[in-house]
Design a protein around this motif. Structure first.
Motif, PDB file in Angstrom:
ATOM      1  N   GLY A 192      25.672 -11.526 -10.478  1.00 23.09           N
ATOM      2  CA  GLY A 192      25.563 -10.123 -10.099  1.00 23.09           C
ATOM      3  C   GLY A 192      26.237  -9.724  -8.791  1.00 23.09           C
ATOM      4  N   GLU A 193      26.395  -8.423  -8.642  1.00 26.33           N
ATOM      5  CA  GLU A 193      27.046  -7.858  -7.458  1.00 26.33           C
ATOM      6  C   GLU A 193      26.193  -8.006  -6.209  1.00 26.33           C
ATOM      7  OE1 GLU A 193      27.977  -3.813  -8.498  1.00 26.33           O
ATOM      8  OE2 GLU A 193      29.824  -4.406  -9.512  1.00 26.33           O
ATOM      9  N   THR A 194      24.872  -7.886  -6.350  1.00 22.60           N
ATOM     10  CA  THR A 194      23.997  -7.981  -5.182  1.00 22.60           C
ATOM     11  C   THR A 194      24.106  -9.354  -4.535  1.00 22.60           C
ATOM     12  OG1 THR A 194      22.463  -6.375  -6.124  1.00 22.60           O
ATOM     13  CG2 THR A 194      21.611  -7.799  -4.376  1.00 22.60           C
ATOM     14  N   ARG A 195      24.070 -10.395  -5.363  1.00 24.17           N
ATOM     15  CA  ARG A 195      24.167 -11.756  -4.815  1.00 24.17           C
ATOM     16  C   ARG A 195      25.558 -12.011  -4.232  1.00 24.17           C
ATOM     17  NH1 ARG A 195      21.155 -17.094  -6.749  1.00 24.17           N
ATOM     18  NH2 ARG A 195      22.274 -18.559  -5.410  1.00 24.17           N
ATOM     19  N   LEU A 196      26.601 -11.493  -4.891  1.00 22.88           N
ATOM     20  CA  LEU A 196      27.960 -11.607  -4.357  1.00 22.88           C
ATOM     21  C   LEU A 196      28.029 -10.969  -2.970  1.00 22.88           C
ATOM     22  CD1 LEU A 196      31.062 -12.083  -4.489  1.00 22.88           C
ATOM     23  CD2 LEU A 196      31.209  -9.912  -5.719  1.00 22.88           C
ATOM     24  N   LEU A 197      27.512  -9.756  -2.854  1.00 22.07           N
ATOM     25  CA  LEU A 197      27.518  -9.034  -1.580  1.00 22.07           C
ATOM     26  C   LEU A 197      26.775  -9.819  -0.505  1.00 22.07           C
ATOM     27  CD1 LEU A 197      28.179  -6.402  -0.020  1.00 22.07           C
ATOM     28  CD2 LEU A 197      26.006  -5.508  -0.844  1.00 22.07           C
ATOM     29  N   GLU A 198      25.588 -10.314  -0.843  1.00 24.77           N
ATOM     30  CA  GLU A 198      24.796 -11.076   0.128  1.00 24.77           C
ATOM     31  C   GLU A 198      25.528 -12.341   0.568  1.00 24.77           C
ATOM     32  OE1 GLU A 198      21.119 -11.654  -1.995  1.00 24.77           O
ATOM     33  OE2 GLU A 198      20.429  -9.615  -1.548  1.00 24.77           O
ATOM     34  N   CYS A 199      26.167 -13.012  -0.376  1.00 28.59           N
ATOM     35  CA  CYS A 199      26.854 -14.266  -0.069  1.00 28.59           C
ATOM     36  C   CYS A 199      28.037 -14.055   0.869  1.00 28.59           C
ATOM     37  CB  CYS A 199      27.323 -14.940  -1.359  1.00 28.59           C
ATOM     38  SG  CYS A 199      28.131 -16.533  -1.080  1.00 28.59           S
ATOM     39  N   VAL A 200      28.873 -13.068   0.593  1.00 29.69           N
ATOM     40  CA  VAL A 200      30.094 -12.913   1.405  1.00 29.69           C
ATOM     41  C   VAL A 200      29.861 -12.157   2.706  1.00 29.69           C
ATOM     42  CG1 VAL A 200      31.632 -13.145  -0.575  1.00 29.69           C
ATOM     43  CG2 VAL A 200      30.966 -10.866   0.189  1.00 29.69           C
ATOM     44  N   THR A 201      28.718 -11.463   2.832  1.00 27.19           N
ATOM     45  CA  THR A 201      28.463 -10.735   4.086  1.00 27.19           C
ATOM     46  C   THR A 201      27.540 -11.495   5.033  1.00 27.19           C
ATOM     47  OG1 THR A 201      26.673  -9.440   3.074  1.00 27.19           O
ATOM     48  CG2 THR A 201      28.903  -8.466   3.083  1.00 27.19           C
ATOM     49  N   ALA A 202      26.908 -12.570   4.547  1.00 24.94           N
ATOM     50  CA  ALA A 202      26.076 -13.386   5.443  1.00 24.94           C
ATOM     51  C   ALA A 202      27.000 -14.006   6.492  1.00 24.94           C
ATOM     52  CB  ALA A 202      25.360 -14.470   4.643  1.00 24.94           C
ATOM     53  N   ASN A 203      26.568 -14.006   7.710  1.00 29.20           N
ATOM     54  CA  ASN A 203      27.366 -14.552   8.825  1.00 29.20           C
ATOM     55  C   ASN A 203      28.763 -13.912   8.870  1.00 29.20           C
ATOM     56  OD1 ASN A 203      25.221 -16.349   9.378  1.00 29.20           O
ATOM     57  ND2 ASN A 203      26.041 -17.800   7.890  1.00 29.20           N
ATOM     58  N   PRO A 204      28.844 -12.642   9.228  1.00 25.68           N
ATOM     59  CA  PRO A 204      30.121 -11.922   9.189  1.00 25.68           C
ATOM     60  C   PRO A 204      31.214 -12.495  10.084  1.00 25.68           C
ATOM     61  CG  PRO A 204      28.394 -10.566  10.183  1.00 25.68           C
ATOM     62  CD  PRO A 204      27.747 -11.820   9.693  1.00 25.68           C
ATOM     63  N   GLU A 205      30.874 -13.381  11.007  1.00 22.86           N
ATOM     64  CA  GLU A 205      31.895 -13.971  11.872  1.00 22.86           C
ATOM     65  C   GLU A 205      32.694 -15.061  11.169  1.00 22.86           C
ATOM     66  OE1 GLU A 205      28.337 -16.485  11.998  1.00 22.86           O
ATOM     67  OE2 GLU A 205      28.585 -14.334  12.302  1.00 22.86           O
ATOM     68  N   ARG A 206      32.261 -15.461   9.963  1.00 21.79           N
ATOM     69  CA  ARG A 206      32.998 -16.495   9.220  1.00 21.79           C
ATOM     70  C   ARG A 206      34.381 -15.999   8.818  1.00 21.79           C
ATOM     71  NH1 ARG A 206      29.658 -17.919   4.149  1.00 21.79           N
ATOM     72  NH2 ARG A 206      29.363 -15.699   4.257  1.00 21.79           N
ATOM     73  N   SER A 207      35.305 -16.924   8.695  1.00 25.83           N
ATOM     74  CA  SER A 207      36.642 -16.582   8.216  1.00 25.83           C
ATOM     75  C   SER A 207      36.577 -16.323   6.712  1.00 25.83           C
ATOM     76  CB  SER A 207      37.618 -17.727   8.489  1.00 25.83           C
ATOM     77  OG  SER A 207      37.319 -18.838   7.644  1.00 25.83           O
ATOM     78  N   ASN A 208      37.614 -15.694   6.189  1.00 22.70           N
ATOM     79  CA  ASN A 208      37.649 -15.465   4.737  1.00 22.70           C
ATOM     80  C   ASN A 208      37.698 -16.785   3.973  1.00 22.70           C
ATOM     81  OD1 ASN A 208      37.382 -12.715   4.835  1.00 22.70           O
ATOM     82  ND2 ASN A 208      39.566 -12.308   4.729  1.00 22.70           N
ATOM     83  N   ARG A 209      38.361 -17.766   4.507  1.00 22.05           N
ATOM     84  CA  ARG A 209      38.381 -19.084   3.852  1.00 22.05           C
ATOM     85  C   ARG A 209      36.963 -19.648   3.751  1.00 22.05           C
ATOM     86  NH1 ARG A 209      42.768 -22.701   4.063  1.00 22.05           N
ATOM     87  NH2 ARG A 209      42.260 -24.283   2.558  1.00 22.05           N
ATOM     88  N   GLU A 210      36.199 -19.538   4.836  1.00 25.26           N
ATOM     89  CA  GLU A 210      34.810 -20.011   4.831  1.00 25.26           C
ATOM     90  C   GLU A 210      33.959 -19.194   3.862  1.00 25.26           C
ATOM     91  OE1 GLU A 210      34.306 -21.680   9.373  1.00 25.26           O
ATOM     92  OE2 GLU A 210      34.367 -19.505   9.069  1.00 25.26           O
ATOM     93  N   ARG A 211      34.196 -17.890   3.804  1.00 27.25           N
ATOM     94  CA  ARG A 211      33.462 -17.038   2.855  1.00 27.25           C
ATOM     95  C   ARG A 211      33.760 -17.461   1.419  1.00 27.25           C
ATOM     96  NH1 ARG A 211      33.351 -10.837   5.022  1.00 27.25           N
ATOM     97  NH2 ARG A 211      33.119 -11.324   7.201  1.00 27.25           N
ATOM     98  N   CYS A 212      35.024 -17.719   1.148  1.00 30.84           N
ATOM     99  CA  CYS A 212      35.443 -18.138  -0.192  1.00 30.84           C
ATOM    100  C   CYS A 212      34.800 -19.477  -0.562  1.00 30.84           C
ATOM    101  CB  CYS A 212      36.967 -18.218  -0.261  1.00 30.84           C
ATOM    102  SG  CYS A 212      37.609 -18.535  -1.909  1.00 30.84           S
ATOM    103  N   GLU A 213      34.838 -20.426   0.342  1.00 24.44           N
ATOM    104  CA  GLU A 213      34.229 -21.726   0.092  1.00 24.44           C
ATOM    105  C   GLU A 213      32.728 -21.597  -0.142  1.00 24.44           C
ATOM    106  OE1 GLU A 213      35.508 -23.925   3.544  1.00 24.44           O
ATOM    107  OE2 GLU A 213      37.513 -24.278   2.697  1.00 24.44           O
TER     108      GLU A 213
END
Length: 189
Positions: A126-147
């Motif tokens: 779902g979209e809610t879990r996707l949103l929570e996963c990629v926005t947690a710790n906003p200082e992470r790099s996009n590579r870290e978000r993807c991983e």
């Protein structure tokens, strides 16, 4: 591969994102007895100012990762054929949207296999879990978000095989160009 070739051809003629998708859709529909279709987002980023012209053909809504927080980029999909997958309707229309990323902001594009990933109880990610996963710790790099996202997807589906592709693209606009000696602009993305 055929769609990739058509995209390169459209870019060569400097067509807009919506004109390119309209042209590709017509070519696919004309010779598509097996009713295959392609979903995609075509976007063009002006590296001088972060402005993006985006056209969506049946893909999930992009997620904008702004300095002020995340927001979904609304996309129109309707029965009349606006922004549907390529190869479905000969009369389909494609509407181009515009947005601007500020330096440091990103856009996340992903296939529906990400949000429709299921666990053992057949519940979608779902979209809610996707949103929570990629926005947690906003200082992470996009590579870290993807991983982190792919690790979370793997944990969510446990040992189940994915039934659809799970593809993501994090695009970050890094800076507004500066003039360099010789009068040329330099931009990073």
């Amino acid at each position: 591969m055929r769609v990739h070739t058509m995209l390169r051809s459209g870019a060569h003629y400097n067509l807009s994102a919506s004109d390119s998708l309209l042209r590709i859709n017509r070519e696919i529909v004309q010779n598509n007895p097996s009713m295959m279709f392609v979903t995609m987002i075509y976007f063009i980023c002006d590296l001088r100012d972060g402005s993006i012209r985006l056209c969506n053909a049946g893909h999930p809504a992009p997620l904008l990762l702004r300095r002020s927080g995340a927001e979904w980029q609304a996309v129109s999909h309707d029965q009349s054929g606006d922004n549907v997958a390529l190869g479905v309707l000969e009369s389909a229309a494609y509407t181009e949207q515009t947005l601007t990323l500020l330096p440091g902001e990103s856009i996340l594009l992903y296939t529906d296999g990400v949000t429709e990933c299921i666990d053992r109880s057949q519940t979608m990610y779902g979209e809610t879990r996707l949103l929570e996963c990629v926005t947690a710790n906003p200082e992470r790099s996009n590579r870290e978000r993807c991983e982190k996202l792919f690790a979370d997807l793997a944990a969510y589906q446990k040992e189940l095989d994915p039934f659809d592709d799970t593809t993501t693209l994090f695009f970050k606009f890094l800076s507004i160009p500066t003039t360099i000696p010789g009068g040329q602009d330099e931009a990073k993305a």
